[in-house]
Scaffold this active site. Structure first.
Site, PDB file in Angstrom:
ATOM      1  N   LEU A 141       0.855  -1.185   0.000  1.00  0.00           N
ATOM      2  CA  LEU A 141       0.000   0.000   0.000  1.00  0.00           C
ATOM      3  C   LEU A 141       0.888   1.231   0.000  1.00  0.00           C
ATOM      4  O   LEU A 141       1.794   1.355   0.839  1.00  0.00           O
ATOM      5  CB  LEU A 141      -0.951   0.010   1.191  1.00  0.00           C
ATOM      6  CG  LEU A 141      -1.970   1.153   1.219  1.00  0.00           C
ATOM      7  CD1 LEU A 141      -3.308   0.687   1.808  1.00  0.00           C
ATOM      8  CD2 LEU A 141      -1.463   2.377   1.998  1.00  0.00           C
ATOM      9  N   ASP A 195      -8.280  11.505   1.252  1.00  0.00           N
ATOM     10  CA  ASP A 195      -7.517  12.654   1.730  1.00  0.00           C
ATOM     11  C   ASP A 195      -7.050  12.320   3.144  1.00  0.00           C
ATOM     12  O   ASP A 195      -7.860  12.223   4.066  1.00  0.00           O
ATOM     13  CB  ASP A 195      -8.404  13.899   1.728  1.00  0.00           C
ATOM     14  CG  ASP A 195      -7.677  15.147   2.211  1.00  0.00           C
ATOM     15  OD1 ASP A 195      -6.522  15.034   2.701  1.00  0.00           O
ATOM     16  OD2 ASP A 195      -8.260  16.241   2.114  1.00  0.00           O
ATOM     17  N   ASN A 233       4.243   7.780   1.872  1.00  0.00           N
ATOM     18  CA  ASN A 233       4.905   8.738   0.990  1.00  0.00           C
ATOM     19  C   ASN A 233       4.173  10.072   0.884  1.00  0.00           C
ATOM     20  O   ASN A 233       4.793  11.080   0.541  1.00  0.00           O
ATOM     21  CB  ASN A 233       5.039   8.124  -0.408  1.00  0.00           C
ATOM     22  CG  ASN A 233       5.430   9.142  -1.442  1.00  0.00           C
ATOM     23  OD1 ASN A 233       6.567   9.578  -1.515  1.00  0.00           O
ATOM     24  ND2 ASN A 233       4.459   9.560  -2.269  1.00  0.00           N
ATOM     25  N   TYR A 252       8.360  21.912   8.325  1.00  0.00           N
ATOM     26  CA  TYR A 252       8.581  20.758   7.455  1.00  0.00           C
ATOM     27  C   TYR A 252       9.704  19.897   8.028  1.00  0.00           C
ATOM     28  O   TYR A 252       9.575  18.668   8.142  1.00  0.00           O
ATOM     29  CB  TYR A 252       8.925  21.223   6.037  1.00  0.00           C
ATOM     30  CG  TYR A 252       9.132  20.091   5.058  1.00  0.00           C
ATOM     31  CD1 TYR A 252       8.039  19.435   4.492  1.00  0.00           C
ATOM     32  CD2 TYR A 252      10.405  19.676   4.689  1.00  0.00           C
ATOM     33  CE1 TYR A 252       8.209  18.397   3.593  1.00  0.00           C
ATOM     34  CE2 TYR A 252      10.596  18.640   3.788  1.00  0.00           C
ATOM     35  CZ  TYR A 252       9.496  18.001   3.243  1.00  0.00           C
ATOM     36  OH  TYR A 252       9.681  16.975   2.352  1.00  0.00           O
ATOM     37  N   LYS A 259       9.430  16.042   9.542  1.00  0.00           N
ATOM     38  CA  LYS A 259      10.269  14.975   9.005  1.00  0.00           C
ATOM     39  C   LYS A 259      11.230  14.432  10.068  1.00  0.00           C
ATOM     40  O   LYS A 259      11.585  13.246  10.046  1.00  0.00           O
ATOM     41  CB  LYS A 259      11.039  15.476   7.791  1.00  0.00           C
ATOM     42  CG  LYS A 259      10.157  15.813   6.601  1.00  0.00           C
ATOM     43  CD  LYS A 259       9.346  14.614   6.115  1.00  0.00           C
ATOM     44  CE  LYS A 259       8.623  14.889   4.816  1.00  0.00           C
ATOM     45  NZ  LYS A 259       7.836  13.717   4.343  1.00  0.00           N
TER      46      LYS A 259
END
Length: 252
Positions: free
Chosen positions: A5, A59, A86, A148, A152
């Site tokens: 997936l 979403d 991802n 960001y 991460k």
């Protein structure tokens, strides 16, 4: 072969993950918001490799969409053996200029979605004694680059812990930390990239190939290319003001 997936599968690294895993013979569940693009990719991969491809439009910043994906991952009658987290987005402007609604959606997509999907798929993997999870982080996880980088960095830390904790049970978890990669990502966020030299860019096929290889080898972190491995090492010793890099600018 097992079923993989992939979130954010309609373009960029997600589509490349789909192509490389399909070439290896894995069945696929493709997740993204764009139904048309998912359908086109699914048709391409079914025709090229003769595999089963399921399309799941969702979403992941919406609780209903995320719940739908979580339910699919937890379904014991259709086990998922590889999860690729991802899906992601970038924010162009500084924190104090970005609407809080965009920041919250950004956090949900990078942190809550990965947390939820991993939690949903993990019990089945542990029961079967095998499974693979690739969390697409970024070299930004090592750098002081706003929310960001913060999101991460969470994904990097989470993946390191999960790999160490679950590897002995057969589940391999890897944070993939690429640098600048030629996809639609920067154009979608409206970022000007003409100032970035050609040697700084990676190709999507290389990033995915190295990420899958390192995951299969049981590595907790995968940083494609010597250039960005050097950046990761340098971030531990150089001042934050040097590692932050230039400000982002909108495309003209």
């Amino acid at each position: 072969m097992t079923t993989a997936l992939i979130t954010g599968a309609s373009s960029g690294l997600g589509a490349e993950f789909a192509r490389q895993l399909a070439a290896q013979g894995h069945g696929l569940v493709l997740v993204a918001r764009s139904q048309d693009r998912l359908d086109a990719l699914a048709a391409e991969l079914r025709g090229a490799y003769g595999i089963d491809v399921e399309v799941l439009t969702a979403d992941l910043t919406d609780p209903l969409g995320l719940g739908l994906v979580g339910t699919r991952l937890a379904d014991p009658s259709r086990p998922v053996g590889i999860l690729v987290n991802n899906a992601g987005l970038g924010l162009l402007h500084d924190f104090h200029h970005t609407p809080i609604e965009e920041e919250v959606a950004h956090l949900r997509l990078h942190v809550e979605a990965a947390l939820t999907t991993t939690r949903a798929v993990l019990p089945g993997m542990l029961a079967r004694g095998e499974g693979r999870i690739v969390n697409v982080a970024s070299i930004a996880a090592y750098l002081p680059r706003g929310t960001y980088s913060a999101a991460k960095a969470w994904l990097l830390s989470f993946s390191r812990w999960a790999n160490g904790h679950y590897k002995r049970s057969g589940v391999l978890v890897t944070a993939l930390c690429p640098g600048m990669t030629r996809t639609e990502f920067h154009a979608r966020m409206g970022m000007e990239t003409r100032w970035i030299p050609g040697w700084a860019w990676l190709q999507a096929d290389r990033v995915v190939r190295e990420g899958l290889r390192d995951n299969l080898a049981g590595k907790a972190v995968s940083v494609p290319s010597m250039l960005y491995k050097t950046v990761a090492v340098a971030s531990r010793v150089l001042p934050a003001r040097l590692m932050a890099g230039p400000a982002r600018h909108p495309r003209r």
